[in-house]
Every structure is written in C-alpha cells, then in structure tokens.
Scaffold this active site. Structure first.
Site, short mmCIF file in Angstrom:
data_model
loop_
_atom_site.label_atom_id
_atom_site.label_comp_id
_atom_site.label_asym_id
_atom_site.label_seq_id
_atom_site.Cartn_x
_atom_site.Cartn_y
_atom_site.Cartn_z
N ARG A 46 0.78 -1.14 -0.18
CA ARG A 46 -0.02 -0.07 -0.04
C ARG A 46 0.91 1.18 0.05
NH1 ARG A 46 -1.65 1.69 4.69
NH2 ARG A 46 -1.99 -0.65 5.27
N TYR A 98 -17.49 17.19 -14.35
CA TYR A 98 -17.70 16.15 -14.72
C TYR A 98 -19.00 15.69 -13.55
CZ TYR A 98 -17.47 10.62 -14.19
OH TYR A 98 -17.63 9.52 -14.41
N ASP A 170 -8.24 19.04 -13.64
CA ASP A 170 -8.55 17.81 -13.91
C ASP A 170 -8.12 17.88 -15.43
OD1 ASP A 170 -9.76 15.71 -15.12
OD2 ASP A 170 -11.54 15.58 -13.55
N LYS A 195 -9.36 7.07 -18.91
CA LYS A 195 -9.84 7.76 -20.21
C LYS A 195 -8.50 7.61 -21.30
CE LYS A 195 -13.62 8.26 -17.83
NZ LYS A 195 -14.03 9.31 -17.20
C1 LIG Z 1 -14.32 9.71 -15.66
C2 LIG Z 1 -13.93 10.91 -15.41
C3 LIG Z 1 -13.62 11.15 -14.00
C4 LIG Z 1 -13.86 10.03 -12.99
O1 LIG Z 1 -12.92 9.00 -13.29
P1 LIG Z 1 -13.01 7.57 -12.96
O2 LIG Z 1 -11.79 6.89 -13.63
O3 LIG Z 1 -14.37 6.91 -13.77
O4 LIG Z 1 -13.34 7.05 -11.60
C5 LIG Z 1 -13.55 12.39 -13.37
N1 LIG Z 1 -13.24 13.32 -14.11
C6 LIG Z 1 -13.37 13.18 -15.68
C7 LIG Z 1 -13.05 14.61 -16.27
C8 LIG Z 1 -13.89 12.06 -16.19
O5 LIG Z 1 -14.09 12.11 -17.37
#
Ligand SMILES: *Cc1c(COP(=O)(O)O)cnc(C)c1O
Length: 380
Positions: A46, A98, A170, A195
């Site tokens: 961890r 998001y 983000d 993504k």
């Molecule tokens: C998908 C997404 C998230 C969340 O991420 P996960 O991997 O699905 O937990 C956060 N911010 C953006 C811009 C996203 O597209």
C-alpha cells in the site's frame, strides 16, 4: 527530451537486474527486511510497490511535477484531493464539471461540511467573486465536460496565488501530451486515467500529480493512509498504455477536427462544441496554453426526439459511457455522465437532452463520417 520520446521510453531501464524492456509486475504485498531498521526501499505494497512506483515517477515527469500518485479510479484520486480539506472549508469548481465529481461533493463531502460553489471559471471575474475567506481551492476542467468551455490557466493560477488558494486541474481530456497545467502555475493535476492515459477501455485508474513537495507530502500521506492505490497489474497496463499516448491522441485529435467540421455542415445539427473552431470562444486561450485540441466534441441535434433513433442507427460509433479509448463512443450526458445533477441545474448549464458527446477513436475518419451521416438521416 521531447514528450513523444519520454512517452515511448516510459519505464525503460526500470529493472537493471534483468534489463527487462517492459517493466516487471511485482505482485508481492510485503517485502523482507535485510535487518532491523533496514529496508530495500519497499516494505508494504500500500505504501509503495515497485511497478506502481515506476508509473508514478513517469506520470510526475510527464506532467512536470515533483511526485505522482496512482489510484484505483479517477474518483478515488478526486476523493483524496478533497480529503485535504476540513469541515468549514470551501472549494470553487467549474459549473459544468464531470457529474461524478458533482455527486461526490454534494452527496459525500457536504456531509462533512466541505462545501462547493459552482462558477463559470472561463470568466476570471466570476472566479474571483466566488472565492471567499473559507475557500481553499479552485478545481476545474479545461476544456470542460461536456460543453468544451476553455478556462485561462495562467489567469486562474495568478488569481489562485494572489488569494492563497490551490489551483487543481482535471487534465483528463488533454493529458500532458497536449496540456501541462503545472507548467502554467497550477498546483495539482488530476486524471481519470481510465480515459486517454489508459486509452483502450480496459482499465480503471486515477492520478494525482503535485507541483511542489509540501502538497505532494500531504497527498502521499493520504494515499498511504486511506489506501485507494492502483494494483500492480493495472499499474503495468497503464505503463504499457502510456507508451502510445502521443500517437493515439494525435490521431484522435485529427479525426475529431474532421468530424466537427462535418457535423457543423449538417442541417439536423444545431450546434457543435469544438475548441478547434476558430470562432469557438476559447480558441485563442486554447492556442496559447495547449498544443492540440483533443479528441472530444459535443453537438446538439435540432430535434431531441431523434436522439434514440440516431443512437440505434449507429454501427461504427458505440453508444456507451466513457471516453478517450481507441473505439469511438457517443454519450448522452444528461442521461449518463451528468444524470446526478438536478435537472434545473443541468438545464441552466446547457446539458439538455438534445446534447450528444463524442469521443473520437482510431477508426478511419471516413468510416465515422459515413456512420454519423447515415444515423443523422435515419428515420426518427
Ligand atoms: C471519468 C472522469 C472522472 C472519473 O474517473 P473514473 O476513472 O471513472 O473514476 C473524473 N473526471 C473526468 C473529467 C472524467 O471524465
């Protein structure tokens, strides 16, 4: 070295004992100590795992930060970010954030009295007005999801610094290949590595990268203490995926430009949100702070009643919730990614039932255009 070279070389030289070109996967959860008070650098997985460490160092290098942390999902990374705050603290976030981040703030962190305000962070004055004496951070996405609004990172970094709040970005949509917020003055970068960084719709992962040691130290403490870490097998898969990030995103961006141009010509499409258009309100800021426009775009159908028929008629484009992978996906944000946002708030944002979001993949663009053309013309 150029980022393309650094991407191709991710993890290279990480195992001098064997010279392995692909980083080895270390499944061990614990590590033998040579003696009391002595360590190999690893004691419990961890806290640190050799495969994850290679990934975390690569991510820090790519984003230009001092340290990176790999998480089991993007939401786990965002949760850890919000755990920096105490009851009474306040954050300002972009108003078309998001949907999952909105849900996390409103249904989880609000219970602990960490409150959020939603502001149009493409407008520096609106951002400045939203900051109160309790505000600890600004969090934004640029371009935003799903309306592709562009925030001026240099201006917001300036504002954050002058008001003593953190700036967190983000960076899921553009990745360090096209946009490096830390170099423009942001304090923290967040990713859903599910993504573009993962890029194949086969992995769930999240990332935090901090610009400075103090913040990195606080995040490292939370990462180890709360334990939402990325497993070694998935760390390896993400390392493998990063190697092709540049070629993937470049091709996806070129195809997105083609598709955006095609959609804009269609009578059945009323609006296309794509920051590569010269008349997009964020185009100039985008040119200044990014080196590409990315593979995402959104558009409105003239008749929202035709959305179900359009989705059914698609053959090459898949109707599914996610983005950034090799397969082109279409999403209905109001029903999927943003469904937890109250309908009135959603409507005010412009996330209505006629809006479709496209994540452009690696298929030949002419096949995608043919598919969209046929689906747009299909009977309702
Ligand atoms: C998908 C997404 C998230 C969340 O991420 P996960 O991997 O699905 O937990 C956060 N911010 C953006 C811009 C996203 O597209």
């Amino acid at each position: 070295m150029d980022i393309e070279t650094r991407l191709a070389r991710v993890g290279l030289g990480s195992d001098p004992a064997t010279g392995a070109v692909s980083t080895p996967i270390h499944p061990s959860s614990t590590y033998a100590h040579p003696g009391l008070g002595e360590t190999t650098g690893f004691d419990y997985a961890r806290t640190g795992n050799p495969t994850r460490q290679v990934l975390e160092r690569a991510l820090a290098d790519l984003e230009g930060g001092v340290a990176g942390f790999a998480f089991a999902s993007g939401m786990a990374a965002l949760t850890t970010f919000f755990l920096l705050f105490r009851p009474g603290d306040h954050v300002v976030v972009s108003d078309d954030l998001y949907g999952g981040t909105y849900r996390l703030l409103e249904q989880v962190f609000r219970r602990f009295n960490v409150r959020a305000s939603y502001a149009d962070l493409t407008d520096r004055e609106a951002a400045a007005t939203a900051i109160t004496s309790d505000t600890r951070a600004l969090l934004l996405e640029t371009p935003s999801n799903p309306l592709m609004k562009v925030a001026d990172l240099v201006a917001l970094a300036d504002l954050s610094r002058s008001r003593g709040v953190l700036l967190a970005v983000d960076n899921t949509f553009l990745t360090p290949y096209y946009q490096r917020p830390l170099e423009l003055g942001a304090d923290l970068v967040i990713h859903s590595a599910t993504k573009y960084l993962g890029g194949h719709n086969d992995l769930l992962a999240g990332v935090l990268v901090a610009r400075e040691a103090d913040l990195a130290h606080r995040l490292g403490f939370l990462h180890n203490t709360t334990g939402p870490v990325l497993p070694p097998q998935d760390s390896w898969l993400l390392l493998r995926s990063l190697k092709t990030l540049g070629v993937r995103l470049k091709r996806q961006s070129e195809s997105a430009a083609h598709l955006a141009g095609f959609l804009r010509e269609q009578a059945s499409v009323t609006q296309v949100f794509y920051p590569g258009f010269e008349d997009h309100p964020g185009h100039r800021v985008m040119r200044r702070q990014t080196s590409g426009f990315g593979g995402m775009l959104s558009f409105r159908l003239a008749d929202p009643e035709r959305v179900p028929g359009f989705l059914k008629a698609l053959r090459c484009v898949t109707f599914a919730e996610s983005l950034g992978g090799v397969e082109t996906l279409v999403t209905v944000p109001s029903r999927q990614t943003h469904c937890d946002i109250p309908p009135l708030v959603r409507e005010r944002m412009g996330v209505t039932d006629d809006l479709l979001r496209l994540s452009v993949g690696l298929e030949a663009p002419q096949d995608l255009i043919k598919d969209l053309d046929r689906a747009l013309k299909a009977a309702p």
